[in-house]
Design a protein around this motif. Structure first.
Motif, short mmCIF file in Angstrom:
data_model
loop_
_atom_site.label_atom_id
_atom_site.label_comp_id
_atom_site.label_asym_id
_atom_site.label_seq_id
_atom_site.Cartn_x
_atom_site.Cartn_y
_atom_site.Cartn_z
N LYS A 64 0.81 -1.22 -0.24
CA LYS A 64 0.38 -0.07 -0.39
C LYS A 64 0.70 1.53 -0.23
O LYS A 64 0.66 1.95 -0.69
CB LYS A 64 -0.75 -0.24 1.50
N ILE A 67 2.41 1.39 -3.38
CA ILE A 67 1.21 2.28 -4.41
C ILE A 67 0.83 3.63 -4.42
O ILE A 67 0.87 4.68 -4.46
CB ILE A 67 0.43 1.38 -4.15
N ILE A 68 0.69 4.56 -2.05
CA ILE A 68 1.03 5.32 -2.73
C ILE A 68 2.05 6.51 -3.15
O ILE A 68 2.25 7.46 -3.20
CB ILE A 68 0.58 5.28 -0.99
N ASN A 70 4.28 5.84 -5.32
CA ASN A 70 4.05 5.62 -6.53
C ASN A 70 3.19 6.63 -7.29
O ASN A 70 3.59 7.65 -8.62
CB ASN A 70 4.38 3.83 -7.66
N LYS A 71 1.99 6.58 -6.84
CA LYS A 71 1.02 7.80 -7.04
C LYS A 71 1.60 9.53 -7.01
O LYS A 71 1.30 10.27 -7.67
CB LYS A 71 -0.15 6.94 -6.30
N GLN A 72 2.45 8.88 -5.77
CA GLN A 72 2.92 10.60 -5.47
C GLN A 72 4.35 10.87 -6.18
O GLN A 72 4.29 12.02 -5.94
CB GLN A 72 2.94 11.08 -3.83
#
Length: 155
Positions: A64, A67-68, A70-72
């Motif tokens: 998690k 993923i967070i 990578n999104k940022q």
């Protein structure tokens, strides 16, 4: 796949809700004892199941976080999941300077960072701090009241 011990329960068996809550609160000893008592298994088996659950939980948390990140736009190489903290190397002692403790160094670096942030915003420190202004006002009011009372009752 052939199971050599049919009486052994699978490691992936679901844990009771109370045990999961104990694990999340880091009360591992009670979780192991409770699991062993509820399912009538040895402490080693209970520990193995709880360790497997913890590992699975940590992997999910790391996924998690990745993923967070990578999104940022944070590169995955910047993430460090190691729980061990590396101690700072100590410099040799010298007679010229006084060595401060790490907590004092942390406070000094925090203070220096705050000062530089305020300087970058164009904030100038007041000549008289706020608490000193309050004490000055209280002192002036007390002197005024004393003078008035002295004028009234001194005659």
């Amino acid at each position: 796949m052939f199971d050599s011990d049919p009486s052994a329960k699978p490691v992936n068996a679901k844990l009771p809700r109370a045990v999961i809550m104990m694990i999340e609160k880091n009360n591992l000893v009670m979780a192991i004892k409770t699991l062993a008592a509820e399912e009538k298994i040895s402490m080693e088996e209970a520990k193995a199941r709880i360790d497997a659950y913890e590992t699975k939980l940590k992997v999910k948390q790391q996924q998690k976080l990745t993923i967070i990140a990578n999104k940022q736009g944070i590169p995955s190489s910047a993430l460090n999941f190691d729980t061990e903290q590396i101690e700072d190397e100590f410099e040799p002692l010298s007679k010229d300077c006084v060595k401060t403790t790490p907590s004092q160094q942390g406070f000094k670096s925090l203070q220096a960072g705050l000062d530089s942030q305020l300087d970058s915003l164009g904030y100038k420190k007041p000549l008289l701090p706020h608490w000193a202004k309050r004490l000055l006002v209280i002192g002036i009011v007390m002197l005024g009241i004393f003078w008035i009372l002295w004028r009234i009752f001194a005659q």
